[in-house]
Design a protein around this motif. Structure first.
Motif, short mmCIF file in Angstrom:
data_model
loop_
_atom_site.label_atom_id
_atom_site.label_comp_id
_atom_site.label_asym_id
_atom_site.label_seq_id
_atom_site.Cartn_x
_atom_site.Cartn_y
_atom_site.Cartn_z
N LEU A 107 0.82 -1.13 0.15
CA LEU A 107 0.05 -0.04 -0.12
C LEU A 107 1.02 1.15 -0.02
CD1 LEU A 107 -2.73 -1.03 2.49
CD2 LEU A 107 -3.08 -0.86 0.05
N GLY A 108 2.11 1.19 0.58
CA GLY A 108 3.04 2.29 0.60
C GLY A 108 2.73 3.48 1.51
N VAL A 109 1.96 2.90 2.59
CA VAL A 109 1.62 4.05 3.57
C VAL A 109 2.60 4.00 4.84
CG1 VAL A 109 -0.65 4.04 2.55
CG2 VAL A 109 -0.24 2.64 4.54
N PRO A 110 2.47 4.93 5.77
CA PRO A 110 3.04 4.86 6.98
C PRO A 110 2.47 3.91 7.75
CG PRO A 110 2.78 7.12 6.48
CD PRO A 110 1.84 6.18 5.29
N TYR A 111 3.46 3.26 8.72
CA TYR A 111 2.97 2.21 9.68
C TYR A 111 3.50 2.39 11.01
CZ TYR A 111 2.51 -2.78 11.15
OH TYR A 111 2.19 -3.93 11.37
N ILE A 112 2.26 2.49 11.95
CA ILE A 112 2.80 2.56 13.31
C ILE A 112 2.93 1.17 13.69
CG2 ILE A 112 1.94 3.52 15.41
CD1 ILE A 112 0.29 5.53 13.87
N MET A 113 3.70 0.80 14.41
CA MET A 113 3.98 -0.63 14.83
C MET A 113 3.98 -0.54 16.48
SD MET A 113 7.71 -1.53 13.61
CE MET A 113 7.46 -1.64 11.89
N TYR A 170 12.59 -6.39 20.14
CA TYR A 170 11.23 -6.61 19.43
C TYR A 170 10.96 -5.67 18.12
CZ TYR A 170 6.14 -6.13 18.96
OH TYR A 170 4.74 -5.85 18.36
N PHE A 171 11.27 -4.17 18.40
CA PHE A 171 11.40 -3.31 17.43
C PHE A 171 12.29 -3.50 16.31
CE2 PHE A 171 9.01 -0.46 20.49
CZ PHE A 171 7.78 -0.70 19.92
N ASP A 182 8.07 4.22 5.75
CA ASP A 182 7.88 5.22 6.81
C ASP A 182 7.09 4.39 8.10
OD1 ASP A 182 8.49 7.36 5.62
OD2 ASP A 182 6.52 7.69 4.62
N MET A 183 8.02 4.31 9.37
CA MET A 183 7.59 3.66 10.38
C MET A 183 7.65 4.32 11.65
SD MET A 183 9.72 0.25 9.78
CE MET A 183 10.81 0.74 8.62
N ILE A 184 6.67 4.22 12.51
CA ILE A 184 6.50 4.88 13.78
C ILE A 184 6.44 3.81 14.74
CG2 ILE A 184 4.98 6.63 15.21
CD1 ILE A 184 3.95 7.45 12.36
N ILE A 185 7.32 3.70 16.02
CA ILE A 185 7.14 2.89 16.79
C ILE A 185 6.25 3.46 18.15
CG2 ILE A 185 9.11 1.82 16.36
CD1 ILE A 185 10.49 3.24 18.42
N ASP A 186 5.65 2.66 18.64
CA ASP A 186 4.53 2.84 19.86
C ASP A 186 4.92 1.82 20.88
OD1 ASP A 186 2.62 3.20 21.64
OD2 ASP A 186 0.80 2.87 20.08
N LEU A 221 14.50 4.01 23.53
CA LEU A 221 13.87 3.76 22.10
C LEU A 221 14.23 4.54 21.00
CD1 LEU A 221 9.92 3.01 23.34
CD2 LEU A 221 12.21 1.50 23.24
N GLU A 222 15.11 5.50 21.38
CA GLU A 222 15.55 6.29 20.19
C GLU A 222 16.54 5.83 19.35
OE1 GLU A 222 16.40 10.20 22.04
OE2 GLU A 222 14.33 10.94 21.75
N VAL A 223 17.18 4.51 19.95
CA VAL A 223 18.04 3.89 19.09
C VAL A 223 17.83 3.70 17.71
CG1 VAL A 223 17.52 1.51 20.14
CG2 VAL A 223 19.78 1.88 19.26
N HIS A 224 16.57 3.52 17.51
CA HIS A 224 15.95 3.08 16.04
C HIS A 224 15.73 4.19 15.22
CE1 HIS A 224 15.16 -0.77 18.08
NE2 HIS A 224 14.44 -0.24 19.01
#
Length: 273
Positions: free
Chosen positions: A134-140, A166-167, A181-185, A207-210
């Motif tokens: 789909l080519g959209v941002p993904y919040i994981m 995990y991340f 485009d990824m966002i971690i939660d 978590l900023e290591v990613h």
């Protein structure tokens, strides 16, 4: 950091606010509150006026022990609202809170902008490949088990270390399938007790290591109302307090029920900095 939403680059170097719009009858705070199209339009419009960059639509309650519903029921709840809101607010950026690839695909094809998956693909092996296509941002999000089982799965030797592993694994998998485009939660309240939630908030910067945007979702959650011995309805002030800490510790997106107060929080933290 930027993410591409429907061809527009959203700069997350200034934190953004995501408004929560639950379409479920049983969410812990606002379940069943928006019962018809006029109420949904009114609430979404007010959140946009108040400064929300995204509206997060959810039709499957992820509160502990929530009832399981079918894909058909989830689609029946959410798909018409995607169309309704895009017709009313053509520029709206809708986030779809789902762990099911079929729902994600249908909503993105209807005009939604990004996917917010509480399971980071663990509950549907097709989710990450679908998001890549789909080519959209993904919040994981980080979670163990399901909404029905997660409360009993909060055993960790080292919470932050295990979350970073995990991340790292999820990010590698997403890249393999072309998710750009990824966002971690970190998943406050998901397979984590109150002490663990505060430990996580205290160490959010780890978590900023990613090198990815971090979404913080503490709005009116039990870590607030149980600590203060109040109800979710009384937890706005506590939410603002913890949103401030989250921003100071690196959050790029605040996912909230109360947009105006969160936007004010972002502005004040920005001025402080």
């Amino acid at each position: 950091m930027t993410i591409n939403c429907k061809g527009s680059l959203i700069d997350l170097s200034t934190p953004k606010v995501m408004g929560i719009l639950n379409l479920t009858p049983d969410s812990f705070y606002d379940g069943g509150k928006y019962k018809n199209e006029n109420e949904i339009i009114k609430q979404a419009g007010q959140m946009l006026i108040d400064g929300a960059s995204f509206i997060d639509l959810g039709a499957y309650s992820s509160r502990p022990h929530a009832d399981h519903i079918s894909i058909e029921e989830e689609e029946k709840r959410i798909l018409p609202i995607v169309s309704l809101l895009l017709k009313e607010f053509p520029e709206i950026l809708l986030s779809i809170d789902t762990f099911r690839s079929e729902i994600a695909k249908a909503c993105i094809e209807a005009g939604a902008a990004l996917i917010n998956d509480i399971s980071a693909g663990n509950l549907d092996k097709n989710m990450i490949p679908t998001v890549g296509t789909l080519g959209v941002p993904y919040i994981m999000m980080h979670m163990k088990g399901t909404p029905q089982t997660m409360k009993s799965l909060n055993q960790y030797d080292n919470l932050i270390h295990e979350m970073n592993i995990y991340f790292a694994e999820k990010i590698a998998e997403a890249k393999k399938y072309g998710v750009n485009d990824m966002i971690i939660d970190p998943g406050f309240g998901f397979a984590k007790d109150t002490d663990q939630n505060f430990d996580l908030l205290r160490n959010l910067k780890l978590l900023e290591v990613h090198n990815l945007p971090i979404l913080a979702g503490v709005s009116r959650k039990s870590m607030i109302y149980k600590t203060l011995n109040i109800t979710p309805q009384e937890a706005l002030n506590g939410t603002t307090s913890l949103n401030t800490i989250a921003l100071l510790n690196g959050a790029s997106i605040l996912r909230v029920h109360d947009v105006k107060e969160a936007v004010e929080c972002v502005h004040l933290v920005g001025a402080y900095r």
